[in-house]
Scaffold this active site. Structure first.
Site, PDB file in Angstrom:
ATOM      1  N   HIS C  57       0.826  -1.214   0.000  1.00  0.00           N
ATOM      2  CA  HIS C  57       0.000   0.000   0.000  1.00  0.00           C
ATOM      3  C   HIS C  57       0.858   1.261   0.000  1.00  0.00           C
ATOM      4  O   HIS C  57       0.376   2.346   0.307  1.00  0.00           O
ATOM      5  CB  HIS C  57      -0.895   0.035   1.243  1.00  0.00           C
ATOM      6  CG  HIS C  57      -1.720  -1.174   1.427  1.00  0.00           C
ATOM      7  ND1 HIS C  57      -2.579  -1.625   0.462  1.00  0.00           N
ATOM      8  CD2 HIS C  57      -1.817  -2.051   2.462  1.00  0.00           C
ATOM      9  CE1 HIS C  57      -3.182  -2.731   0.902  1.00  0.00           C
ATOM     10  NE2 HIS C  57      -2.725  -3.012   2.097  1.00  0.00           N
ATOM     11  N   HIS C 219      -6.591  -4.626  -1.387  1.00  0.00           N
ATOM     12  CA  HIS C 219      -5.754  -5.825  -1.327  1.00  0.00           C
ATOM     13  C   HIS C 219      -5.910  -6.670  -2.571  1.00  0.00           C
ATOM     14  O   HIS C 219      -5.754  -7.883  -2.530  1.00  0.00           O
ATOM     15  CB  HIS C 219      -6.120  -6.673  -0.110  1.00  0.00           C
ATOM     16  CG  HIS C 219      -6.002  -5.942   1.175  1.00  0.00           C
ATOM     17  ND1 HIS C 219      -7.042  -5.212   1.698  1.00  0.00           N
ATOM     18  CD2 HIS C 219      -4.963  -5.785   2.020  1.00  0.00           C
ATOM     19  CE1 HIS C 219      -6.648  -4.672   2.835  1.00  0.00           C
ATOM     20  NE2 HIS C 219      -5.394  -4.990   3.055  1.00  0.00           N
TER      21      HIS C 219
END
Ligand SMILES: Nc1ncnc2c1ncn2[C@@H]1O[C@H](COP(=O)(O)OP(=O)(O)O)[C@@H](O)[C@H]1O
Ligand SMILES: Nc1ncnc2c1ncn2[C@@H]1O[C@H](COP(=O)(O)OP(=O)(O)O)[C@@H](O)[C@H]1O
Ligand SMILES: [Mg+2]
Ligand SMILES: [Mg+2]
Ligand SMILES: [Mg+2]
Ligand SMILES: [Mg+2]
Lengths: 211, 334, 334, 211
Positions: C57, C219
């Protein structure tokens, strides 16, 4: 034979169409050895030119060509914008005030245009650029005019020479413009600018042949 | 082509609007031109910096407009250098009376368009000078070619010449500093994937699943050659090997490092590259003074990276550390 | 899979090294753990903030460690929440005696691992509390499910709770402020392309050339549904429509906007989206106080974007504007 | 029938192999309704466990299981790390000090493990999680033990029930874990955690059956 300001405007229109029809093709050529925008650039410019033509409909040929040049300079960008823009602006200077032009006038105009490209781009023939189409074309045209062959035929010969020059660019290494970064890898690919130059000359010859 | 855009023909204009709406505290747009200038332009008495180029390199160059960096950024169509009229408007809008320095990347189109704009502004009596960035070692430097391209190293020129202008240096001095950066900066890039110019609609080249392109520019052009994909450390080595010998960078030198993403590369991968760059430089006795990892000079969604080294002296270090406050390059002075 | 990495098994460790080598002025790494803490941690007497989650991320969360934001960031394997022992080490390393606030994104794994770490730290007598961010409106909020996910809105929590801690507020107060942000922030995302977890080696889902995924998490999970690709303005409308009615955001409200790229999206496209967001908000009489366009919470090389709105009051505005100095979020206080 | 600490270590090894062999399969299941990491997570954890086993070779079963649990907690991450970690840690508490365990001990261990998962995850059967494999498995095992069926056969029945429960997860909507974000879209896909639970039980049964 002479052509007048209306014929010149027709030529510009046919040039714009030729570029529009070959937009993808020119871009594809540029994607092989450049940055895939030559057709897009030229078409953006010529479309803008089409929009400007009504305002110079009854103006002299010099004004028409200068307007084309200034429009190209301010809409095309990249390398081809200043080059073609300068070419048409110089052509306009050479045709200043004229409502009609003959073979000899056109020779002077063509010479001024090519000279402008060479000065702006600091390039010479053999570097895999538009000059490789334009210089042989100018030479053929000059020879034809010197031999008093008619305008239409002289232009046809110029187009033929431009085509040969354009095809010749496949065999040489680029040493100017973006394609020069590829070195040897540029061999085998036809130069997009030489191709657009050929298309522009071909458009001019077509109109003159139809008169 | 999958893109979050509305229309390839208006994408640059819409981007400009999106920037101005996001960051009015930093930039405003010149009406009718794709030009961003400092919200407070012109800054009276300060040398102004103008740069620009094709769009598609975001955050370059609009992201570097602001205190301590650029005064104006001119955006052309995607990957197409801007036109002289737009550059000319930028020059007029930012000139604060102390002259304007143009920071040009070495591409035929950019050089010609900026030159024409310079001529236009000089006719108005504005003092204009220009410097040409050519940091890309992938391209052989030879007098009979166009010379090397300008790529990510340009951002160091913006930062450092911008700091010089911010400190109140005269045009000649700002130019000298900018040229010192150019003389000391070298870069090289590679790509795992091509990118697609919106108006073209398809990728500018194709690569097989196991291929990468080495020595790319920043316009989706093919690079100098193609290879099988390798581990990140080997890719970094390949780029560094050409960069290091070029200046050359030697033991005892101090450098700033930039690991730049081409637009589609995850930051994770850029950090993996930086790890190896740091270790190679350490082995060679070259001291890293400061590092920048991120997307500074991109090619749309291309996956790939470039590495830039800038050899520093005390003057350059001081100017690199000087404060800057722009959308994409903020420095508190540390 | 084409990636600039060396080995999927060591990619997180190598990334951590790359970050520390690039930015030693901001962060240091805890020996033996993928944990980054402020270079000057612990800051005595200040409430410390710890966040984290899976890797992939970036710049979250290590990029937000520094003055005015996080004190520690814990990185798990790619897209996998970190383990309690690492979180526990982070808590111990940053506690400056005033307690530690954990900023957790609402995923089963994250919540459980942070809870276990909290229990461990409390056994050591450290004052620990936690807040759970759940800004994703794509997911129905229902008491019998896991509840909403935490996505890009988390960055506003880091910024604002971080500013509260920096101002010297007590743990309860910092928590109150963080929960106020959570109560007022809503996000939603979409993807044009999937992403590939290095260890998995292939994309987590597939999309046809004319398909996009709406309501994705961060994700690489598939979203709530799939549609044909649409122009950017319509995509923005679709996300905004769900976000706006949810809080709801209404005429007269003042908001901060974040247009976040998922990792592979060119900045150009994010600006095109922001243009439309700004115009929709204007039409609705919602005032934009500040906008952030860029990559703040990514999913590796995924192409896509999320939109976040945060409704502001005077307290939140003041804290949003407060200075922060971290790798990826710098604010001079304007 | 009883099994000793060495047998337990064998079981753990066979479990690790089963996970390694099914790493891709579990990840694929997770990519359909989760984030494509379950196999990777579990394999990372079980490989770490393998590395720890030599240090507990002659320790009691409680210590072995607790070590497995702590190792999983600190290496797996995600949702499955705390869940399986807690399960093995609770199992270790239930087996504390024992060098040998029989059917009844194993029932207590199994109950403690499942209870740990439920407490940690705050989930119940029917939410499309590992509980849907484990709860029916425990029930079958308990019934078998209550009916004095031997350990090996009791475990076989547990495995069979786990398989059915695992397959049943295809028919239901996820309301816990990452798959719950998909709502109706989660139907038709088998839960990765239920699948790994089945594989772990199967590994245990295989070892016991071979004794
Ligand atoms: N120095 C130069 N002199 C003459 N022609 C040039 C020069 N540099 C480039 N060209 C021409 O310009 C063409 C490329 O134009 P275009 O693609 O529109 O610009 P850019 O290279 O900036 O993208 C080349 O194919 C070549 O014919
Ligand atoms: N609250 C819960 N209770 C029990 N099991 C759960 C719960 N949440 C998730 N699980 C199980 O965890 C599995 C996913 O594990 P994994 O993929 O390793 O973690 P993550 O979802 O964090 O990526 C699911 O398939 C499910 O069986
Ligand atoms: Mg081109
Ligand atoms: Mg171009
Ligand atoms: Mg996960
Ligand atoms: Mg998972």
């Amino acid at each position: 034979m002479t052509i007048n300001n209306i014929n010149v405007i027709d030529i510009i229109k046919v040039m714009a169409n030729a570029i529009a029809e070959n937009k993808e093709y020119l871009t594809e050529l540029d994607s092989a050895i450049g940055d895939a925008d030559h057709g897009i650039n030229m078409d953006r410019g010529m479309q803008a030119v089409l929009g400007k033509l009504p305002s110079v409909e009854d103006k002299d040929i010099g004004t028409v060509l200068k307007t084309v040049g200034m429009t190209l300079v301010s809409t095309v960008g990249g390398a081809s914008g200043p080059l073609y823009g300068t070419a048409f602006m110089r052509a306009g200077q050479a045709a200043a005030g004229k409502m009609e032009i003959d073979e000899k006038d056109i020779l002077a105009i063509f010479e001024a245009a090519l000279q402008g490209i060479k000065e702006r781009g600091k390039a010479v023939a053999g570097e895999k650029t538009m000059i490789d189409a334009l210089e042989p074309a100018l030479k053929s045209y000059r020879d034809a005019v010197d031999n008093n062959i008619g305008l239409a035929e002289a232009l046809n010969r110029a187009v033929y020479a431009a085509k040969e020059g354009m095809e010749y660019t496949k065999n040489i290494i680029a040493t100017k413009g973006r394609a020069s970064y590829l070195g040897e890898r540029s061999i085998g690919h036809q130069d997009p600018g030489a191709t657009s130059s050929y298309l522009l000359l071909q458009a001019a010859a077509r109109v003159v042949n139809s008169l | 082509m999958k893109k979050l855009i509305n229309d390839p023909n208006t994408v640059v204009e819409e981007m400009m609007e999106g920037i101005v709406q996001a960051y009015p505290q930093y930039v405003r747009k010149l009406e009718g031109f794709n030009v961003l200038v400092r919200a407070d332009a012109p800054v009276s008495g300060k040398v102004a910096l103008v740069s620009g180029g094709g769009s598609g390199h975001e955050p370059a160059h609009g992201g570097y407009v602001g205190k301590g960096m650029l005064d104006g950024a001119v955006a052309g169509a995607v990957f197409t250098s801007p036109t002289p009229d737009a550059i000319y408007e930028a020059i007029k809008a930012v000139d604060g009376g102390a002259g304007v320095l143009l920071v040009v990347k070495n591409y035929t189109g950019d050089v010609m368009n900026f030159d024409m704009a310079k001529e236009m502004a000089e006719m108005d009596g504005i003092k204009v000078d220009s410097i040409v960035v050519n940091d890309d070692v992938a391209v052989e430097n030879s007098t009979w070619t166009t010379g090397r391209r300008g790529i990510a190293g340009t951002v160091f020129v913006h930062k450092i010449a911008g700091a010089a202008a911010d400190k109140g240096m005269a045009l000649e001095e700002v130019k000298r500093v900018g040229e010192k950066v150019i003389a000391n900066v070298r870069s090289m890039g590679m790509a795992l994937t091509p990118c697609t110019v919106p108006a073209a609609g398809k990728p500018s080249f194709t690569l097989a699943e196991n291929e990468m392109e080495i020595g790319i520019g920043i316009h989706g052009e093919p690079g100098t050659h193609r290879e099988s994909v390798k581990p990140a450390d080997e890719v970094a080595d390949e780029l560094l090997n050409k960069i290091l010998v070029d200046l050359p960078y030697e033991s005892g030198d101090e450098v700033a490092v930039m690991v730049n993403g081409m637009g589609g590369t995850p930051l994770m991968e850029l950090y993996v590259i930086n790890r190896h760059v740091a270790s190679v430089l350490k082995d060679k006795g070259i001291k890293v003074y400061k590092t920048f990892v991120g997307e500074y000079m991109t090619s749309l969604e291309m996956q790939g990276a470039s590495i830039t080294l800038l050899k520093l002296d005390d003057e350059l270090k001081g100017l690199l550390d000087a404060p800057s406050d722009t959308i994409a390059f903020k420095n508190f002075g540390r």
